[in-house]
Design an enzyme around this catalytic site. Sequence first.
Site: not given
Length: 801
Positions: A436, A438
């Site tokens: 997502c 990171e």
Amino acid sequence: MKDTDFKELSPRVQALKEEILSAKPCIEAERAVIVTESFKETEDKPMILRKALALKKILEEIPIAIRDRELIIGTMTKNPRSAQVFPEFSNQWLVNEFDEIGKRKSDSYMISEETKKTLLSCFSYWRGKTVNELATGYLEPETRDAMNANTFTVGNYWFNGLGHYVVDYEKVLTKGIRGLREEVEQQMATASKADPSYMEHMKFWEALLITFDGAVTYARRYSALAKELAEKEKNPERRAELENLAEICAKVPEYPAETFYEAMQSFWIIQLVISLESNGHAISPGRFDQYMYPFYKKDAAEGKISHEFAQELINCLWVKFNDLSKIRDYVTTLAFSGYGMFQNLIVGGQTRDGRDAANDVTFMCIDATGEVKLPQPSFSARVWTGATQKYLRHTARLTRLGLGFPAFYNDEVIIASLVSRGIALEDARDYAIVGCVEPQAVAKTDGWFDAAFFNLARVLEITLHNGKADGKQIGPVTGDLEDFKNIEEIIAAYKKQIAYFVNQMVLADNCVDLAHRKRAPLPFVSSLMDDCIAVGKSIQEGGAHYRSSGPLGVGVANVGDAFMAIKELVFDKKMLSLRDLKKALETDFGKQCDDEFSKKKYEKIRLMLINRAPKYGNDIDEVDYYTREGAQIYCKEVEKYTNLRGGKFLPALYPVSNNVHLGDQVGATPDGRYSHSPIADGVSPSRGMDVKGPTAAASSVAKLDHMIATSGTLYNQKFSPQALKGDSGLDHLISLITAFFAKKGMHIQFNVVDKDTLLKAQQHPEEYRDLIVRVAGYSAQFIILDKDVQNDIIARTEQEF
């Protein structure tokens, strides 16, 4: 919304896209059969060799297919958008869901009776041998109690294989598998037999060589199939394409790629091999524009490739990303709704030496995303102070198409955050995003992102019930709600509860980590991650250069708004007693009361909590401070811990789409939220509470300490298409992004869609197959999302400039 900067798809790519959109995902059993057969044959060997031999057998035997018109070939399944099964990680949940998996509200898969029978036969071998069962066996009773109380879940790696990494694609493209083989053989030749770990290292290196053989064989199988199809092909143009593909797959990835086309095909073969080794998701291409550009630049300069054909190849690859799929248990599916694979591809930003990195391939990637209009790859854009206006405007044009792409990332915050965690500056500048939101150093990081979902709102609820969950003492005794004298005492109690449950989460994560080390080392992935070859260790054993674990906290805004409401209405203005607040929460603001008087009384309290106390998301310093404090308490506790691989736990603040499911596990909260309703999304304000416009909302979010949340923060904003029309709309959007980043925000992404369109799509899904929306850290087809997730997106504040 149409945009003249993005062209219509060619008939070829449109046909390939239509095949994806019309696919009916199904479960295929071939990989499960092959891996089971392999493990039966190798029970006397070390686990690392068993895993390598299993992968080699899979690559030699799994059915392969070349779909009509494809220019980039390779697939994990016979049927489009379907999924293989990985029984060595977990399987009992699938047996339990055999009869329901085709009836799910989202992420459903067809499964035949024959496939069920085949899988059941395979699963019988794995009873007692899975990663999931071993991890469960390591858990202590207190940790199980904390998980059962829904304070956190480690379901991602508990049930599944590893992912969330960017491997060294560039090394394969420039050196080939043969180059990797030479590197391993050199280590084997110089290893000292006096080293106590000599035999372990040798078996690891031997395992890598086995997987290299498998990868080469896999590519050659596609070469042979392409040649076979070419011989039967009547269309001379398609015959020439297949003959060319046969030549390419006979060469790469065994040998270095020499052309842009070879590099593209080599990349995709590697992506498939990694995906077949482990069913981890978020196997991310990373800085695709950086490692692909030298090939395009050389070909273009020599007149070997046109811009148009290069764009066609990229568009074809963008469709291929959507052919990969993964089955998850039903509960996990609620967190990953939309067939998410999270293959994050990021462009722009800086080079390793701090220069602007945007190039021709950067812009072709932006164009591919705007033209193909599919959920994968999950497309991201880095922004820094040296970014050109051309780059910023083109990414802004892509934003207003309404796909939820790109997600924007702030180099100035992320690089500094990574360096503060011990990442070398050049590696930090070379970061990519996985999953997502990171960030990680490319090809050097085993980051275990999504290591756990930690429910901040649930821990707040437990705090207000003196450590009890559903009447059971589950956390420490920290004081009855009615006895607190000020907000500081409540925050101190919350801090103690956070400390206890974070400790339990860490223990659970380390149990799962240990189970993967024992039963699921990944030799092929490890070969593409520094420093595994040099130290002779898999990533599971701590072989990667950087090793971390990234559990994520969910419900930031709920905690901040709750603290503010209690301070304002109870302690400052004395409009509400703690006794009445406690009763209001226990009765779900009167919903559970039998008499009308009580129902009205406690509903009035709910409205007071919502309307009479300041809310996070409106640029109000005091409530923004409490929100920051609630998030920091979690983050500072997480960073105290070290994981099994010798790295640190690094906190994150994002939900995937799990804010809906996690909210269903939380009772009423003092921000005025009903029980079982969604909690806040990422670091975004609670739905409908940010009422002073996008700039005020962004200013609130920027006040959080994004630097400490090294594993990522997620901020969603939603605009109507009208708000971004014309040049002025682009100007406003770019100004919002750059101002937010100047205030040290880490990440921002946008949905550009009006509420009416979303409601119509719910009513007539067949008319909105192309509607792609931003869910959380990923985009998905709106019509295939769980309805509760759809409703959460619909309810988000629709901003206007």
